[in-house]
Design a protein around this motif. Structure first.
Motif, mmCIF file in Angstrom:
data_model
loop_
_atom_site.group_PDB
_atom_site.id
_atom_site.type_symbol
_atom_site.label_atom_id
_atom_site.label_comp_id
_atom_site.label_asym_id
_atom_site.label_seq_id
_atom_site.Cartn_x
_atom_site.Cartn_y
_atom_site.Cartn_z
ATOM 1 N N ARG A 1 -13.926 -42.822 20.294
ATOM 2 C CA ARG A 1 -12.727 -42.238 19.676
ATOM 3 C C ARG A 1 -11.473 -42.518 20.495
ATOM 4 N NH1 ARG A 1 -16.143 -37.175 19.397
ATOM 5 N NH2 ARG A 1 -17.274 -37.292 17.422
ATOM 6 N N ALA A 2 -11.626 -42.634 21.813
ATOM 7 C CA ALA A 2 -10.475 -42.876 22.682
ATOM 8 C C ALA A 2 -10.098 -44.349 22.749
ATOM 9 C CB ALA A 2 -10.767 -42.370 24.094
ATOM 10 N N SER A 3 -10.909 -45.208 22.176
ATOM 11 C CA SER A 3 -10.664 -46.644 22.247
ATOM 12 C C SER A 3 -9.591 -47.067 21.251
ATOM 13 C CB SER A 3 -11.955 -47.407 21.956
ATOM 14 O OG SER A 3 -12.246 -47.393 20.567
ATOM 15 N N ALA A 4 -9.189 -48.323 21.393
ATOM 16 C CA ALA A 4 -8.239 -48.910 20.445
ATOM 17 C C ALA A 4 -8.955 -49.724 19.379
ATOM 18 C CB ALA A 4 -7.247 -49.788 21.196
ATOM 19 N N ALA A 5 -10.245 -49.509 19.216
ATOM 20 C CA ALA A 5 -11.011 -50.248 18.217
ATOM 21 C C ALA A 5 -10.535 -49.906 16.807
ATOM 22 C CB ALA A 5 -12.498 -49.918 18.349
ATOM 23 N N PRO A 6 -10.571 -50.856 15.889
ATOM 24 C CA PRO A 6 -10.221 -50.572 14.491
ATOM 25 C C PRO A 6 -11.122 -49.468 13.925
ATOM 26 C CG PRO A 6 -10.383 -52.935 14.860
ATOM 27 C CD PRO A 6 -10.900 -52.276 16.103
ATOM 28 N N VAL A 7 -10.621 -48.790 12.917
ATOM 29 C CA VAL A 7 -11.335 -47.646 12.344
ATOM 30 C C VAL A 7 -12.737 -48.031 11.891
ATOM 31 C CG1 VAL A 7 -11.356 -45.976 10.455
ATOM 32 C CG2 VAL A 7 -9.219 -46.454 11.666
ATOM 33 N N ASP A 8 -12.877 -49.169 11.221
ATOM 34 C CA ASP A 8 -14.197 -49.544 10.731
ATOM 35 C C ASP A 8 -15.172 -49.825 11.864
ATOM 36 O OD1 ASP A 8 -12.698 -51.833 11.394
ATOM 37 O OD2 ASP A 8 -13.910 -53.104 10.090
ATOM 38 N N VAL A 9 -14.673 -50.372 12.964
ATOM 39 C CA VAL A 9 -15.528 -50.619 14.126
ATOM 40 C C VAL A 9 -15.959 -49.296 14.749
ATOM 41 C CG1 VAL A 9 -15.613 -51.625 16.440
ATOM 42 C CG2 VAL A 9 -14.491 -52.865 14.578
ATOM 43 N N ARG A 10 -15.012 -48.382 14.888
ATOM 44 C CA ARG A 10 -15.361 -47.063 15.430
ATOM 45 C C ARG A 10 -16.435 -46.388 14.588
ATOM 46 N NH1 ARG A 10 -9.786 -43.897 17.086
ATOM 47 N NH2 ARG A 10 -8.553 -45.715 17.656
ATOM 48 N N GLU A 11 -16.240 -46.398 13.280
ATOM 49 C CA GLU A 11 -17.186 -45.718 12.396
ATOM 50 C C GLU A 11 -18.576 -46.326 12.506
ATOM 51 O OE1 GLU A 11 -15.357 -45.978 8.569
ATOM 52 O OE2 GLU A 11 -14.018 -44.256 8.931
ATOM 53 N N LYS A 12 -18.655 -47.620 12.632
ATOM 54 C CA LYS A 12 -19.945 -48.290 12.770
ATOM 55 C C LYS A 12 -20.642 -47.869 14.065
ATOM 56 C CE LYS A 12 -22.058 -52.906 12.630
ATOM 57 N NZ LYS A 12 -22.796 -52.832 13.909
ATOM 58 N N ILE A 13 -19.880 -47.835 15.156
ATOM 59 C CA ILE A 13 -20.480 -47.449 16.441
ATOM 60 C C ILE A 13 -20.915 -45.985 16.412
ATOM 61 C CG2 ILE A 13 -20.150 -47.324 18.927
ATOM 62 C CD1 ILE A 13 -17.968 -49.460 18.638
ATOM 63 N N LEU A 14 -20.109 -45.123 15.797
ATOM 64 C CA LEU A 14 -20.468 -43.702 15.717
ATOM 65 C C LEU A 14 -21.769 -43.514 14.940
ATOM 66 C CD1 LEU A 14 -16.931 -42.154 15.100
ATOM 67 C CD2 LEU A 14 -18.286 -42.053 17.204
ATOM 68 N N VAL A 15 -21.966 -44.281 13.889
ATOM 69 C CA VAL A 15 -23.235 -44.225 13.145
ATOM 70 C C VAL A 15 -24.386 -44.661 14.039
ATOM 71 C CG1 VAL A 15 -24.544 -45.282 11.261
ATOM 72 C CG2 VAL A 15 -22.200 -44.499 10.869
ATOM 73 N N GLU A 16 -24.183 -45.698 14.826
ATOM 74 C CA GLU A 16 -25.231 -46.184 15.723
ATOM 75 C C GLU A 16 -25.569 -45.145 16.793
ATOM 76 O OE1 GLU A 16 -23.686 -49.831 17.201
ATOM 77 O OE2 GLU A 16 -24.218 -50.981 15.414
ATOM 78 N N ILE A 17 -24.574 -44.403 17.243
ATOM 79 C CA ILE A 17 -24.837 -43.332 18.217
ATOM 80 C C ILE A 17 -25.713 -42.253 17.579
ATOM 81 C CG2 ILE A 17 -23.774 -41.484 19.568
ATOM 82 C CD1 ILE A 17 -21.342 -43.361 19.923
ATOM 83 N N ASP A 18 -25.398 -41.875 16.358
ATOM 84 C CA ASP A 18 -26.219 -40.883 15.644
ATOM 85 C C ASP A 18 -27.652 -41.397 15.494
ATOM 86 O OD1 ASP A 18 -24.032 -39.229 15.420
ATOM 87 O OD2 ASP A 18 -23.537 -39.843 13.366
ATOM 88 N N GLU A 19 -27.802 -42.657 15.229
ATOM 89 C CA GLU A 19 -29.143 -43.229 15.070
ATOM 90 C C GLU A 19 -29.895 -43.200 16.402
ATOM 91 O OE1 GLU A 19 -28.015 -46.374 11.457
ATOM 92 O OE2 GLU A 19 -28.181 -47.067 13.539
ATOM 93 N N TRP A 20 -29.203 -43.468 17.506
ATOM 94 C CA TRP A 20 -29.840 -43.375 18.837
ATOM 95 C C TRP A 20 -30.346 -41.969 19.094
ATOM 96 C CZ3 TRP A 20 -28.577 -40.462 23.219
ATOM 97 C CH2 TRP A 20 -29.183 -40.858 24.423
ATOM 98 N N LEU A 21 -29.533 -40.975 18.732
ATOM 99 C CA LEU A 21 -29.924 -39.587 18.979
ATOM 100 C C LEU A 21 -31.046 -39.140 18.070
ATOM 101 C CD1 LEU A 21 -29.113 -37.239 20.793
ATOM 102 C CD2 LEU A 21 -27.504 -36.501 19.032
ATOM 103 N N ALA A 22 -31.176 -39.769 16.919
ATOM 104 C CA ALA A 22 -32.225 -39.385 15.953
ATOM 105 C C ALA A 22 -33.585 -39.977 16.296
ATOM 106 C CB ALA A 22 -31.815 -39.815 14.548
ATOM 107 N N LEU A 23 -33.633 -40.880 17.235
ATOM 108 C CA LEU A 23 -34.901 -41.526 17.601
ATOM 109 C C LEU A 23 -35.918 -40.517 18.134
ATOM 110 C CD1 LEU A 23 -33.583 -44.769 19.374
ATOM 111 C CD2 LEU A 23 -34.636 -44.577 17.116
#
Length: 346
Positions: free
Chosen positions: A324-346
């Motif tokens: 969230r603190a990065s300068a990444a484009p919104v779509d890139v941020r959203e993709k990474i946030l989904v991947e973080i949720d998937e890591w936690l769901a393992l």
């Protein structure tokens, strides 16, 4: 008869946790083996601290210690002399970040340091940007550049850098910083440079609150209108400042290993990571200068787990805060946030 509780699941792999890396210095990202090879290539004599195979013993809480740190850094930087060296450094930094789970890297550089050997200031920056663009494409790592002025140089130099950074914004420059010894000079001396950068659409991310105390962070907020603070850990000494950072959602780029290596704190457990977390201050863990401190991005998350008791859910939230603190484009941020949720769901 009570049945024994089922065994606790093993902790998740920190390296596979998707994350963003917002505090990595250019020369400091170099692999030790690469430094040895380049020094041999150019006949540069390395002191034992840089060729011994272990991180040098550093303590920068006094001027002599900071001078030694800067001297080692300058020697390492002198081994980067040709465009191919720049390309190698950028590629290897990206490879290390990918290995540590990084999905987005904002690497920080002062191009004036490389200009004498690379054909001038603009040419040096363009070589760096070309290397970043090619490496991002080849590795799949989102990679951008934060141009940093040097606090030890004249503020007019910083204005020149800010204008250059704005002119190259469409080449992948996302922010403007201020590095080196924060105990020297005043943040307000660089206010015009940061105004140029902000007006040109760049994020303001000066260093503050590591070697100097909470006042250094306040100066970055008041005089430079910082959106992020490089380090910022000394804000933990001022509860009101913590509230201000939390309310404004100004992230601190916390680098635990470097805080200890430079003598700001004695042990990893002394770094006030929990204090910032409990106050609601956004935190983006960073490796700072792995060449000199001996640890990379995933190691900072390991410190949070092992020395501060962060659970996997909390580590995932630290990763989210970095994104969230990065300068990444919104779509890139959203993709990474989904991947973080998937890591936690393992």
């Amino acid at each position: 008869m009570d049945r024994p509780a089922p065994p606790a699941p093993p902790p998740r792999d920190i390296r596979s946790l998707p994350k963003a890396h917002l505090h990595l210095h250019f020369t400091g990202s170099m692999r030790p083996g690469t430094l040895l090879e380049l020094a041999d290539k150019y006949g540069v004599h390395l002191p034992e601290a840089l060729r011994g195979g272990k991180p040098p013993r550093l303590r920068a809480t006094d001027e002599r210690g900071w001078f030694r740190f800067q001297r080692l850094y300058d020697i390492a930087r002198s081994c980067l002399r040709e465009p191919e060296d720049i390309r190698r450094l950028v590629r290897e930094a990206a490879e290390e970040d990918v290995r540590d789970g990084s999905r987005w890297l904002e690497i920080q550089v002062d191009p004036t340091s490389y200009a004498p050997r690379l054909g001038g200031l603009t040419a040096a920056l363009e070589i760096i940007l070309d290397a970043v663009e090619a490496t991002s494409r080849e590795t799949g790592l989102g990679m951008r550049v934060l141009v940093a002025a040097n606090r030890m140089k004249h503020p007019l130099d910083a204005r020149t850098l800010a204008r250059l950074a704005v002119r190259h914004r469409d080449r992948g420059i996302v922010g403007f910083g201020l590095s080196n010894d924060e105990r020297r000079g005043f943040a307000r001396d660089f206010d015009r440079a940061f105004a140029i950068a902000r007006e040109g659409g760049l994020l303001a991310a000066p260093h503050g609150g590591e070697l100097a105390g909470p006042a250094s962070v306040r100066d970055c907020l008041d005089d430079l209108r910082a959106a992020r603070i490089g380090h910022g850990v000394r804000a933990a000494e001022d509860p009101r400042l913590l509230e201000r950072l939390a309310e404004a959602r100004v992230a601190c780029e916390v680098c635990p290993a470097s805080n200890v290596a430079l003598g700001v704190y004695e042990t990893p457990g002394d770094v006030p990571l929990r204090t910032l977390w409990d106050a609601g201050v956004p935190v983006a863990l960073g490796a700072d200068d792995p060449l000199l401190f001996g640890s990379r991005l995933a190691d900072q998350y390991a410190i949070a787990r092992e020395h501060h008791g962060f659970t996997d859910a909390e580590l995932a939230e630290l990763a989210r805060q970095s994104v969230r603190a990065s300068a990444a484009p919104v779509d890139v941020r959203e993709k990474i946030l989904v991947e973080i949720d998937e890591w936690l769901a393992l």
